[in-house]
Design a protein around this motif. Structure first.
Motif, short mmCIF file in Angstrom:
data_model
loop_
_atom_site.label_atom_id
_atom_site.label_comp_id
_atom_site.label_asym_id
_atom_site.label_seq_id
_atom_site.Cartn_x
_atom_site.Cartn_y
_atom_site.Cartn_z
N SER A 1 0.84 -1.21 0.00
CA SER A 1 0.00 0.00 0.00
C SER A 1 0.87 1.25 0.00
O SER A 1 0.56 2.23 -0.68
N GLN B 1 -7.66 -0.51 -0.71
CA GLN B 1 -8.04 -1.71 0.05
C GLN B 1 -9.24 -1.42 0.96
O GLN B 1 -9.50 -0.29 1.32
N ASP C 1 -5.55 -1.75 -5.05
CA ASP C 1 -4.91 -2.26 -3.83
C ASP C 1 -5.88 -3.20 -3.13
O ASP C 1 -6.86 -2.76 -2.54
N GLU C 2 -5.59 -4.47 -3.17
CA GLU C 2 -6.43 -5.50 -2.55
C GLU C 2 -7.91 -5.26 -2.86
O GLU C 2 -8.72 -5.11 -1.94
MG LIG Z 1 -2.07 -2.79 2.23
#
Ligand SMILES: [Mg+2]
Ligand SMILES: Nc1ncnc2c1ncn2[C@@H]1O[C@H](COP(=O)(O)OP(=O)(O)O)[C@@H](O)[C@H]1O
Lengths: 344, 342
Positions: A64, A113, A196-197
């Motif tokens: 991240s 995320q 991100d995720e």
């Molecule tokens: Mg992360």
């Protein structure tokens, strides 16, 4: 270029164009009471137009932080201390925030995320989508933005889009929320999407649906994607290239097929083995490998993976020198002193 | 729609029972104090017959439930009892004094709230460690310092030594006639009567007591807002908003601020309700002719009806403020908006 051109064509079309995004020597530190956390330690990679790159690593490996560094969104106590980020050849690393605001969301978009918390709970879905459009849409009126928001919701397959555009995030399920976040990120047709995720908070079925949708949308738009995940299994179908991240550095980068067929770095091997184990277990815990990553405040000398490595644990060169990410037989890059011996 | 009606009815029933409970408790507790109001009124030299006669005329000879019933039904009709120490009806005294307290409360709240918002924004939006430390110190002091002590200190420094603010002489200079009462708030009444000189005099008299009174509320609100904003600053949706290309300030003011106001709304309302009750010590120090001072005098003189009326009115004020807040939440927070669930 016609709208129906496939991604693969787009990538081979103009090889002279160069990468759409090129990151080099990026370093990001967080100054904390405990000391300086070296979250990103000299990461470099290049992303061609329409390419899909996966960045895989354990939680806490700096994925991240890397994403936010590229976007210039690292806030104090964090700071990007070195490196360049080139967008279509132009270094955007030292741009003032005002200039970055025109890049974020329009040329590089972010799916952050945690789908459940990615939306403002007190604003309607429509206003949040409209906001994304209006930030880059010149003098787009509220009404026009709303119409466009409904179209976007339809595109990400939110049922009854015309009504649900006025709903609030809590009235959406996790999967639907993530569809909204995807719609928001793609609203201005960015060149690069950093996801991100994107599916972590979702259940397995929803994960597959959301990823399938993302796959279709970025293929249609020929968006280059950086897909960040701790789940190696997720990226097998989706990405062309995989970069494995460990303790703030890329330790191996190669094509998806190569990585699954013959991982070179001991950490990549361990990740793959853990993934296969958890596949057999069906509903096992998340893949994990023995030991824990080093403290990013007090990194050991030499290779950061050494303590968990079955090859280099007691080798002198591994203890003395942190191996650089170097090309291995044209197949990719590995940061390991003994990539061949690591194969077992 | 029906569920929201039932929700509202339940809320109202809850509010009424709270008021009822407060009235019963105040009634019983005050009656349990071992003293004889009739004897207090007549003094030590009155004979037993006179005391008994007065007791009867005050209704003190009746059973407690009877007394309570009389009291509550009269109260609803606007008869809040008679203050034998002040020699006037409780209602007229409370109404005549409420203006002073409400005005002080409003100004203090405005001080406290705006200072808390501005400072919390400053120290969180632009992280300013030094300012943050100072503001937190002040907030801590506000929560801990005794208000009468602070009041005396303010008087000593700004009135006695420096002479920039008036001393403890109430709402207005003794040489100036108070304005004709319309709202009971001097700052408004003087403006209505077009008396700018009196307006500034009233404002000048409000300065020290309102500052003193706002100190505690400021400390309370600042700490709440600051931590709420800090927490909000870490919310993923703010990063998402920034990722869309929004400036940091716009993200802060359009997304973080509205969200972080929600948890502080209740606290703000309770702080305000508390200020409305009047502060005994601050009013005493500044000789402010408000409710707090009057109530304490009444307690000391065992003037039941005043104390009861005050407790009951406070309960009503709290309940009303809470209902208003519930309504505000319904408007501001979609997650609890009525009739929208599902
Ligand atoms: Mg992360
Ligand atoms: N705001 C921050 N302050 C201090 N340390 C941070 C901050 N954000 C991230 N870190 C540290 O940076 C490292 C990498 O974090 P992160 O990039 O979130 O990892 P990942 O996304 O791979 O799980 C972690 O050790 C984390 O503790």
């Amino acid at each position: 270029m016609t709208a129906s051109t496939r991604v693969e064509d787009a990538r081979c079309e103009r090889p002279d164009l160069g990468p759409v995004l090129a990151v080099d020597g990026l370093q990001t530190h967080f100054v904390t009471k405990r000391g300086t956390v070296e979250a990103v330690r000299g990461v470099g990679f290049a992303l061609d137009p329409g390419e899909r790159l996966a960045i895989v690593g354990e939680s806490g490996s700096g994925k991240s932080a890397l994403a936010l560094s590229i976007l210039g969104l690292i806030e104090p106590p964090g700071k990007v201390v070195a490196g360049t980020v080139r967008l279509a050849g132009q270094n955007i690393e030292h741009l003032p925030d005002r200039a970055m605001q025109r890049i974020r969301g329009r040329r590089i978009a972010l799916i952050y995320q945690d789908a459940m918390q990615a939306l403002d709970p007190v604003k309607t879905i429509g206003s949040q989508l409209g906001e994304a459009l209006r930030l880059h849409g010149g003098a787009l009126s509220r009404k026009a933005a709303r119409r466009r928001a409904i179209e976007l919701l339809r595109e990400v397959e939110v049922p009854k889009a015309a009504q649900r555009v006025d709903s609030y995030p809590h009235e959406y399920s996790g999967g639907m929320r993530q569809r909204v976040v995807i719609a928001m990120a793609l609203a201005n047709e960015p060149d690069v999407l950093i996801a991100d995720e994107p599916t972590t908070a979702l259940d397995v079925t929803t994960q597959a649906q959301v990823l399938g949708l993302l796959d279709r949308l970025v293929a249609e738009r020929r968006t280059a994607v950086i897909l960040i995940t701790h789940n190696l299994a997720l990226v097998a179908e989706f990405c062309d290239t995989i970069a494995v991240m460990y303790a703030g550095r890329l330790v191996e980068q190669t094509s998806t097929e190569r990585l699954f067929a013959a991982p070179q770095h001991p950490y990549a091997q361990a990740l793959l083995a853990a993934m296969l184990r958890s596949d057999r277990l069906e509903t096992g815990p998340l893949p994990s490998i023995p030991g824990s990553p080093p403290d990013l405040v007090a990194l050991p000398t030499g290779c950061a993976f050494r303590a968990r490595c079955h090859v280099g644990r007691s080798l002198a060169d591994c203890a003395a020198i942190d191996p650089p990410l170097a090309a291995v037989r044209e197949e990719g890059r590995v940061a390991c002193h003994h990539p061949s011996e690591a194969r077992t | 729609m029906r569920s929201s009606l039932r929700f509202f009815a339940m809320r109202l029933a809850g509010a009424l029972s709270a008021v009822l409970g407060a009235s019963i408790i105040s009634f019983v507790v005050l009656r349990a104090v071992p003293s004889d109001p009739a004897r207090l009124i007549l003094g030590p030299h009155a004979d037993a017959d006179q005391v008994r006669a007065l007791s009867r005329s005050l209704g003190l000879a009746q059973s407690l439930p009877e007394q309570y019933w009389h009291y509550i039904s009269a109260f609803v009709q606007g008869d809040w009892g008679y203050s034998f120490t002040a020699g006037a009806s409780v209602r007229s005294i409370i109404l005549s004094r409420a203006g002073a307290t409400v005005e002080l409360a409003l100004i203090s709240f405005a001080w406290a709230f705006s200072a808390a918002v501005v400072l919390a924004l400053l120290v969180t939006y632009r992280s300013r460690p030094l300012l943050d430390r100072i503001a937190r110190g002040v907030a801590f002091a506000g929560l801990g310092l005794p208000q009468f002590w602070l009041g005396l200190l303010l008087l000593l420094v700004f009135s006695h030594t420096l002479g920039v603010f008036p001393g403890p002489e109430g709402r207005i200079s003794p040489s100036i006639n108070p304005p004709a009462s319309v709202s009971g708030l001097y700052t408004i009444d003087t403006l209505l009567a077009l008396q700018p000189a009196t307006f500034f005099d009233a404002l000048w008299h409000l300065a020290l007591p309102s500052f003193c009174l706002s100190f505690f509320s400021f400390g309370f609100l600042f700490r709440l807002l600051r931590s709420s904003l800090l927490e909000m600053g870490r919310e993923p949706f703010l990063l998402v908003v920034r990722g869309k290309g929004m400036s940091r300030w716009a993200a802060f003011s359009r997304h973080a601020l509205p969200n972080s106001f929600l948890p502080t709304l209740t606290a703000s309302a309770l702080v305000f309700a508390d200020l409305l009750g009047g502060s005994v010590l601050v009013e005493t120090v500044f000789d402010w002719p408000g409710l707090g001072q009057f109530v304490v005098q009444s307690i000391q003189r065992l003037d039941y009806s005043v104390v009861q009326a005050f407790i009951l009115l406070s309960a009503v004020a709290y309940v009303v403020v809470n209902l208003v807040i519930d309504g505000l939440y319904g408007i501001l927070d979609p997650r609890i908006r009525l009739g929208r669930a599902q």
